[in-house]
Design an enzyme around this catalytic site. Structure first.
Site, PDB file in Angstrom:
ATOM      1  N   LYS A 151       0.893  -1.004  -0.060  1.00 42.08           N
ATOM      2  CA  LYS A 151      -0.028   0.022   0.056  1.00 42.08           C
ATOM      3  C   LYS A 151       0.820   1.343  -0.109  1.00 42.08           C
ATOM      4  O   LYS A 151       0.638   2.273  -0.381  1.00 42.08           O
ATOM      5  CB  LYS A 151      -1.094   0.160   1.230  1.00 42.08           C
ATOM      6  CG  LYS A 151      -2.216  -0.929   1.353  1.00 42.08           C
ATOM      7  CD  LYS A 151      -3.016  -0.760   2.187  1.00 42.08           C
ATOM      8  CE  LYS A 151      -3.986  -1.882   2.433  1.00 42.08           C
ATOM      9  NZ  LYS A 151      -5.000  -1.424   3.569  1.00 42.08           N
ATOM     10  N   ASP A 185     -10.536   2.677   2.769  1.00 37.85           N
ATOM     11  CA  ASP A 185     -10.825   2.428   4.300  1.00 37.85           C
ATOM     12  C   ASP A 185     -11.688   3.378   5.014  1.00 37.85           C
ATOM     13  O   ASP A 185     -12.507   2.695   5.694  1.00 37.85           O
ATOM     14  CB  ASP A 185      -9.574   1.912   4.638  1.00 37.85           C
ATOM     15  CG  ASP A 185      -8.885   0.758   4.151  1.00 37.85           C
ATOM     16  OD1 ASP A 185      -9.618   0.041   3.571  1.00 37.85           O
ATOM     17  OD2 ASP A 185      -7.753   0.807   4.250  1.00 37.85           O
TER      18      ASP A 185
END
Ligand code: ATR
Length: 277
Positions: free
Chosen positions: A65, A102
Site C-alpha cells: 500500500k 478504508d
C-alpha cells in the site's frame, strides 16, 4: 472486456473477487476481477504497467500500500492523509491515480447500519494504532468528531498519529481502556484482539454510556465478544464485515462506471464463503 484485480502478497485469501464479480453480474457488465500475487520488489513495476497488463485498475493490499502511494501520479486527500493507497485506476489521460477507501468504507458501514451514529460526535475512543486505525481516525476527524482518543499497546504509534493528525487526537495509555469510556459516543476496536485465533480483547464496558455506538473491524467472528457484550447492555453495535464491502464501492465505480450498492445479498455471499473456511 475490462479487467481489474486485487494485488498483494499473499493474495489468495482475498474476498474482493467475490464482491466485485457479484457486482459485475448484478449490473450485467462485461468484465472480470482477478487475483494477482505481486511480491513487494515487483510492485512498483506492476503498478506502472497496469495498462500494458490489460488492467483498468487494482485494489492493493499488504504489503504494497505504501509503494502504491509512491507510484501514483495523482493521489486524493484520503490517501495523502492516511499515507497509503488501496485503490488504483487510470484517468482518461492514462495517469495513475490512487485513493484510500478504508476510511470512507468505515463511515459508510456505520451510515448504513446505524443511521445517525455521528449525531453526537463529541468523543470517539479508538483501540489500536495500526494502518486501519489511521484510516478510521482520519474519517472520524472528517466527520467532525471533537475528540478522538487513541489507546494502543505501543504508545509511540498513538503518538505518531497525534503528531500527524493534530490536537483533536488524544493519546491515552492502553491500560486505561476501561476507564476512558465515560461520555464516549463511539467505541471502535481496530486491533486484532477478539479475532478467531487471537487473544481476547479485555475491556470493562461499565462506564460506556448505553447510547454509544460500538463497532469492531474484526469480522471473524462476525459478532465479536466486544459486540456481544455491548449489545447485551443496550448499545447499538455494527459488525466489521460492512467495512470490507463498503471500501470496495469506489474502486468499482472508478473501473466500471457504476456506483454499486452494498446489499444483504452480497453480505450473505461473503458470510457463506466465511462459513466454508
Ligand atoms: P491493521 O493494519 O489491521 O491496523 P496492524 O497495523 O498490524 O494491522 O495493527 C494491529 C493493531 O492491533 C495494533 O494496534 C496492535 O498494537 P501494537 O501497535 O502495539 O502492535 C494491536 N494488537 C495486536 N495484538 C495485540 C495485543 N496482544 N494486545 C494489544 N494490542 C494488540
Amino acid at each position: 472486456m475490462k479487467i481489474a484485480a486485487v494485488t498483494g502478497h499473499p493474495v489468495k485469501h482475498s474476498r474482493s473477487p467475490l464482491i466485485h464479480n457479484h457486482w459485475l453480474k448484478t449490473y450485467g457488465l462485461e468484465g472480470t476481477y482477478e487475483k494477482r500475487d505481486v511480491p513487494p520488489d515487483e510492485a512498483a513495476y506492476f503498478f506502472k504497467s497496469l495498462k500494458e497488463n490489460g488492467l483498468v485498475g487494482v485494489n492493493v493490499t499488504i504489503p504494497n500500500k505504501e509503494k502504491a502511494l509512491e507510484c501514483a501520479e495523482v493521489v486524493d486527500e484520503a490517501a495523502k492523509a492516511i499515507g497509503a493507497v488501496n485503490t488504483l485506476w487510470l484517468d482518461p489521460d492514462g495517469k495513475l491515480c490512487g485513493s484510500n477507501t478504508d476510511g470512507i468504507g468505515f463511515v459508510s458501514n456505520l451510515d448504513q447500519n446505524a443511521p445517525g451514529w455521528d449525531k453526537n460526535h463529541q468523543k470517539a475512543v479508538v483501540l489500536g494504532a495500526g494502518g486501519a486505525s489511521r484510516a478510521i481516525v482520519w474519517a472520524l476527524l472528517q466527520r467532525g468528531f471533537t475528540e478522538v482518543h487513541i489507546l494502543n499497546r505501543t504508545l509511540e504509534k498513538s503518538q505518531s498519529l497525534r503528531d500527524h493528525f493534530g490536537s483533536r487526537v488524544l493519546v491515552e495509555h492502553w491500560d486505561n481502556r476501561s476507564k476512558i469510556l465515560d461520555n464516549c459516543n463511539l467505541l471502535v476496536n481496530t486491533t486484532s484482539l477478539g479475532m478467531e485465533g487471537q487473544n481476547a480483547l479485555e475491556i470493562n464496558l461499565q462506564n460506556l454510556p448505553t447510547d454509544a455506538v460500538v463497532t469492531d473491524i474484526v469480522y471473524t467472528p462476525l459478532m465479536t465478544d466486544l459486540l456481544v457484550r455491548a449489545r447485551e447492555r443496550g448499545n447499538t453495535v455494527v459488525d466489521g464485515l460492512g467495512m470490507l464491502l463498503h471500501q470496495a464501492v469506489s474502486g468499482f465505480e472508478k473501473w466500471f462506471g457504476i456506483t454499486p450498492t452494498v446489499t444483504d445479498e452480497l453480505r450473505q455471499i461473503i458470510l457463506k464463503d466465511m462459513g466454508r473456511m
